[in-house]
Scaffold this active site. Structure first.
Site, PDB file in Angstrom:
ATOM      1  N   HIS A 167       0.805  -1.226   0.000  1.00 34.14           N
ATOM      2  CA  HIS A 167       0.000   0.000   0.000  1.00 34.14           C
ATOM      3  C   HIS A 167       0.839   1.278   0.000  1.00 34.14           C
ATOM      4  O   HIS A 167       0.313   2.357  -0.218  1.00 34.14           O
ATOM      5  CB  HIS A 167      -0.952   0.012   1.196  1.00 34.14           C
ATOM      6  CG  HIS A 167      -2.084  -0.971   1.060  1.00 34.14           C
ATOM      7  ND1 HIS A 167      -3.010  -0.914   0.049  1.00 34.14           N
ATOM      8  CD2 HIS A 167      -2.410  -2.058   1.794  1.00 34.14           C
ATOM      9  CE1 HIS A 167      -3.875  -1.907   0.173  1.00 34.14           C
ATOM     10  NE2 HIS A 167      -3.547  -2.618   1.223  1.00 34.14           N
ATOM     11  N   ARG A 173       7.033  -5.889   3.099  1.00 37.55           N
ATOM     12  CA  ARG A 173       5.789  -6.461   2.586  1.00 37.55           C
ATOM     13  C   ARG A 173       5.795  -6.347   1.071  1.00 37.55           C
ATOM     14  O   ARG A 173       5.912  -5.244   0.531  1.00 37.55           O
ATOM     15  CB  ARG A 173       4.563  -5.781   3.151  1.00 37.55           C
ATOM     16  CG  ARG A 173       3.284  -6.373   2.553  1.00 37.55           C
ATOM     17  CD  ARG A 173       2.065  -6.157   3.381  1.00 37.55           C
ATOM     18  NE  ARG A 173       1.510  -4.806   3.289  1.00 37.55           N
ATOM     19  CZ  ARG A 173       0.308  -4.491   3.768  1.00 37.55           C
ATOM     20  NH1 ARG A 173      -0.443  -5.415   4.373  1.00 37.55           N
ATOM     21  NH2 ARG A 173      -0.130  -3.241   3.699  1.00 37.55           N
ATOM     22  N   ASP A 197      17.021 -11.025  -3.150  1.00 32.76           N
ATOM     23  CA  ASP A 197      18.330 -10.726  -3.733  1.00 32.76           C
ATOM     24  C   ASP A 197      18.831  -9.328  -3.369  1.00 32.76           C
ATOM     25  O   ASP A 197      20.038  -9.111  -3.243  1.00 32.76           O
ATOM     26  CB  ASP A 197      18.297 -10.883  -5.261  1.00 32.76           C
ATOM     27  CG  ASP A 197      18.400 -12.341  -5.701  1.00 32.76           C
ATOM     28  OD1 ASP A 197      18.241 -12.609  -6.895  1.00 32.76           O
ATOM     29  OD2 ASP A 197      18.635 -13.211  -4.828  1.00 32.76           O
ATOM     30  N   GLU A 207      -6.269 -12.299   5.665  1.00 30.80           N
ATOM     31  CA  GLU A 207      -7.089 -11.081   5.709  1.00 30.80           C
ATOM     32  C   GLU A 207      -8.349 -11.218   4.857  1.00 30.80           C
ATOM     33  O   GLU A 207      -8.896 -10.253   4.363  1.00 30.80           O
ATOM     34  CB  GLU A 207      -6.277  -9.880   5.223  1.00 30.80           C
ATOM     35  CG  GLU A 207      -5.524 -10.111   3.957  1.00 30.80           C
ATOM     36  CD  GLU A 207      -4.547  -8.985   3.643  1.00 30.80           C
ATOM     37  OE1 GLU A 207      -4.753  -7.859   4.097  1.00 30.80           O
ATOM     38  OE2 GLU A 207      -3.571  -9.241   2.926  1.00 30.80           O
ATOM     39  N   ASP A 259      -8.459  -5.337   5.893  1.00 27.13           N
ATOM     40  CA  ASP A 259      -9.049  -6.170   4.834  1.00 27.13           C
ATOM     41  C   ASP A 259      -9.975  -7.220   5.424  1.00 27.13           C
ATOM     42  O   ASP A 259     -10.986  -7.586   4.819  1.00 27.13           O
ATOM     43  CB  ASP A 259      -7.946  -6.830   4.002  1.00 27.13           C
ATOM     44  CG  ASP A 259      -7.355  -5.867   2.972  1.00 27.13           C
ATOM     45  OD1 ASP A 259      -6.130  -5.765   2.876  1.00 27.13           O
ATOM     46  OD2 ASP A 259      -8.156  -5.188   2.283  1.00 27.13           O
TER      47      ASP A 259
HETATM   48  O1  LIG Z   1      -5.556  -5.431   6.075  1.00 28.98           O
HETATM   49  C1  LIG Z   1      -4.841  -4.846   6.922  1.00 28.98           C
HETATM   50  O2  LIG Z   1      -5.223  -4.337   7.987  1.00 28.98           O
HETATM   51  C2  LIG Z   1      -3.396  -4.773   6.634  1.00 28.98           C
HETATM   52  O3  LIG Z   1      -2.951  -5.324   5.663  1.00 28.98           O
HETATM   53  C3  LIG Z   1      -2.517  -3.991   7.566  1.00 28.98           C
HETATM   54  C4  LIG Z   1      -2.697  -2.473   7.451  1.00 28.98           C
HETATM   55  O4  LIG Z   1      -4.015  -2.112   7.459  1.00 28.98           O
HETATM   56  C5  LIG Z   1      -2.031  -1.897   6.217  1.00 28.98           C
HETATM   57  O5  LIG Z   1      -2.604  -2.436   5.061  1.00 28.98           O
HETATM   58  C6  LIG Z   1      -2.132  -0.378   6.164  1.00 28.98           C
HETATM   59  O6  LIG Z   1      -3.449   0.044   5.989  1.00 28.98           O
END
Ligand SMILES: O=C(O)C(=O)C[C@H](O)[C@@H](O)CO
Length: 266
Positions: free
Chosen positions: A44, A69, A83, A148, A174
């Protein structure tokens, strides 16, 4: 040795901060604050491989572990990020044990896995200045998978039990959306699912984690057994801190009627 991974194995709490400003300068500032880990958000945050490389280099001068991430769980992306020297990875939206096993394989060299060999030109081996990188890489890599979605929640135990998975991260934003509570990760149904997942992951013998920028909720999750918890984000510190400073010097210092709308975590 990956001290962050070792701490998760030993069940020691690791407190982190989310990095979504996609900036090596701010990553270096946060790395000096004393967090156990920083999450460099390639999903994100407006990050790409070269920018994540700069943030890894900025953080490397501190004892703080950089957890990267990826935008998505993809073997080619995993190869590229490993790498450049990322050794702790968070992979979003994992929904099955089969997917988990393929992600583990992507982190391992043959014959145990499918990772392509490019250590001679890779920062990970410090360009082959680390003579035993090919032998030692697997034990250094920390693989964290994210559940999620409803499917991910339902497969949580099998994902956590998968050999080579070091921890499972629960995505409150999520997950809230998947459960019909978009923008409200604090909904009782979402929180119940989070605590249930923390217990499931513990029962599987693995570490659990999440992002919880609400201090009370973060403490509750730590008490419930979560071990790698991000307790804030660089963006929030800057956005809410700058807004508060403006309000402090406006003629009408009253706080806004409605809190800033976002995904509800902070
Ligand atoms: O779904 C989530 O919650 C995440 O993945 C962690 C955080 O919200 C991040 O996505 C920042 O919004």
């Amino acid at each position: 040795m990956n001290a962050f991974k070792q701490a998760l194995v030993e069940g020691r709490r690791q407190i982190g901060l989310w990095q979504a400003l996609a900036n090596p300068y701010t990553a270096e500032i946060c790395a000096g604050a004393g967090f156990d880990w920083l999450l460099i958000d390639g999903e994100h945050g407006p990050n790409d491989l070269p920018l994540v490389l700069q943030q890894l280099q900025a953080v490397s001068a501190s004892p703080t572990e950089a957890v990267v991430r990826l935008p998505w769980g993809d073997a080619v992306l995993i190869k590229q990020y490993l790498d450049i020297g990322a050794r702790s990875l968070l992979i979003p939206m994992v929904e099955s044990a089969a997917q988990a096993a393929s992600l583990v394989a992507a982190c391992r060299y043959p014959p145990r896995g499918t990772r392509g060999v490019g250590s001679a030109v890779g920062r990970a081996s410090r360009w082959n200045r680390a003579p035993n990188y090919l032998r030692d890489a697997e034990q250094e890599i920390c693989l964290l998978l994210q559940i999620e979605s409803v499917e991910g929640l339902n497969a949580c135990a099998e994902i956590a039990r998968t050999d080579g998975v070091d921890g499972v991260f629960i995505g409150p934003s999520d997950l809230a959306a998947a459960l019909g509570h978009l923008g409200n990760p604090g909904h009782p149904e979402v929180r119940s699912a989070i605590f249930s997942a923390i217990e499931t992951i513990r029962a599987a013998g693995k570490a659990s984690g999440l992002l919880a920028a609400d201090e009370q909720f973060a403490r509750t999750c730590l008490s419930a057994g979560a071990s790698f918890v991000a307790v804030g984000t660089d963006v929030t510190i800057l956005a809410r801190g700058s807004e508060a400073l403006v309000r402090a010097f406006r003629d009408d210092p009253a706080p806004p009627a409605d809190p800033p709308q976002g995904d509800g975590i902070y």
